[in-house]
Design an enzyme around this catalytic site. Structure first.
Site, PDB file in Angstrom:
ATOM      1  N   ASN A  23       0.922  -1.209   0.121  1.00 54.06           N
ATOM      2  CA  ASN A  23       0.130  -0.096  -0.170  1.00 54.06           C
ATOM      3  C   ASN A  23       0.902   1.153  -0.018  1.00 54.06           C
ATOM      4  OD1 ASN A  23      -1.472   2.294   1.233  1.00 54.06           O
ATOM      5  ND2 ASN A  23      -3.324   1.043   0.849  1.00 54.06           N
ATOM      6  N   SER A  46      -5.157  -0.270  -2.904  1.00 50.33           N
ATOM      7  CA  SER A  46      -5.539   1.172  -2.345  1.00 50.33           C
ATOM      8  C   SER A  46      -6.767   0.796  -1.357  1.00 50.33           C
ATOM      9  CB  SER A  46      -6.198   1.927  -3.750  1.00 50.33           C
ATOM     10  OG  SER A  46      -6.491   3.069  -3.191  1.00 50.33           O
ATOM     11  N   GLU A  47      -6.657   1.501  -0.263  1.00 47.60           N
ATOM     12  CA  GLU A  47      -7.581   1.114   0.792  1.00 47.60           C
ATOM     13  C   GLU A  47      -9.121   1.481   0.533  1.00 47.60           C
ATOM     14  OE1 GLU A  47      -5.435   4.729   2.402  1.00 47.60           O
ATOM     15  OE2 GLU A  47      -5.110   3.246   1.145  1.00 47.60           O
ATOM     16  N   ASN A  48      -9.262   2.208  -0.565  1.00 49.51           N
ATOM     17  CA  ASN A  48     -10.472   2.732  -0.847  1.00 49.51           C
ATOM     18  C   ASN A  48     -11.279   1.610  -1.871  1.00 49.51           C
ATOM     19  OD1 ASN A  48      -8.966   3.653  -2.773  1.00 49.51           O
ATOM     20  ND2 ASN A  48     -10.293   4.921  -3.719  1.00 49.51           N
ATOM     21  N   SER A  89     -11.677  -4.739   1.564  1.00 49.23           N
ATOM     22  CA  SER A  89     -10.334  -4.130   1.346  1.00 49.23           C
ATOM     23  C   SER A  89      -9.781  -3.816   2.829  1.00 49.23           C
ATOM     24  CB  SER A  89     -10.449  -2.654   0.991  1.00 49.23           C
ATOM     25  OG  SER A  89      -9.162  -2.189   1.000  1.00 49.23           O
TER      26      SER A  89
END
Length: 217
Positions: A23, A46-48, A89
């Site tokens: 990340n 990507s954490e979203n 996620s």
């Protein structure tokens, strides 16, 4: 030093291995994929809600997709990746499936504490996914310039509100590579453009010089 950010990103890239799930924070960390050694291919998360992001698209390609990364920049998924929802996620993050997170810092200290989300006097939306990432990732690399306009950022103890405690494993700056250990901060590599005295003078926390100290590649 010319291209300080590129120099730091290139050194960080040497820490990554083929197949790592990584990340990237906003800013300097997004440069890291540009410097990966030959044969190293990462799965960028990507954490979203993207697993295996593609290289940043041109505005012409990104506009009709209305897709961004966690930093709000245009993004696309790689052919081998997928769009996922936030629960999955963060399940990956909190479940320890992220090998490494690379992010910047406002302050980091001798205990590996991290402060990277709030600047006094400025409105900010919050720390976002950083709190989960630095706790859930197997390795946390802070990639940043050693000082901010002469102000020391590697401290004995953070003064700003913390993102998380005892989470940082490595600090990489234009001056050197520092490992966070139970004994303190160990300088394992140094940039020959700076003397050890200059590096310590730019660092509030006391640095332990590694027995096998070597020059940064």
């Amino acid at each position: 030093m010319q291209d300080t950010k590129g120099f730091i990103a290139a050194r960080v890239a040497k820490e990554l291995r083929d197949g790592d799930v990584v990340n990237l924070g906003i800013g300097l960390p997004t440069l890291v994929p540009l410097y990966l050694p030959e044969g190293v291919d990462l799965v960028l998360q990507s954490e979203n809600g993207i697993i295996d992001t593609a290289p940043t698209p041109t505005p012409e390609r990104a506009e009709p997709l209305h897709v961004t990364d966690a930093g709000g920049q245009p993004a696309m998924v790689a052919p081998t990746g997928a769009y996922i929802d936030s629960s999955l996620s963060f399940g990956l993050i909190r479940g320890g499936h992220v090998d490494c997170t690379i992010l910047g810092a406002l302050e980091v200290d001798a205990e590996g504490n991290l402060a990277n989300w709030i600047i006094p006097g400025k409105k900010v939306p919050g720390m976002g996914g950083a709190m989960d990432l630095v706790v859930g990732a197997k390795r946390v690399i802070v990639a940043m310039e050693h000082t901010a306009r002469g102000t020391k950022k590697i401290l004995e103890k953070c003064r700003l509100p913390l993102t998380a405690v005892s989470c940082v494993t490595d600090i990489i700056t234009e001056m050197g590579v520092i490992k966070v250990t139970d004994q303190g901060l160990v300088l394992t590599e140094y940039n020959p453009e700076f003397s050890l005295e200059e590096i310590q003078a730019a660092t509030e926390a006391e640095l332990i010089i590694a027995d096998e100290l070597r020059a940064m590649a």
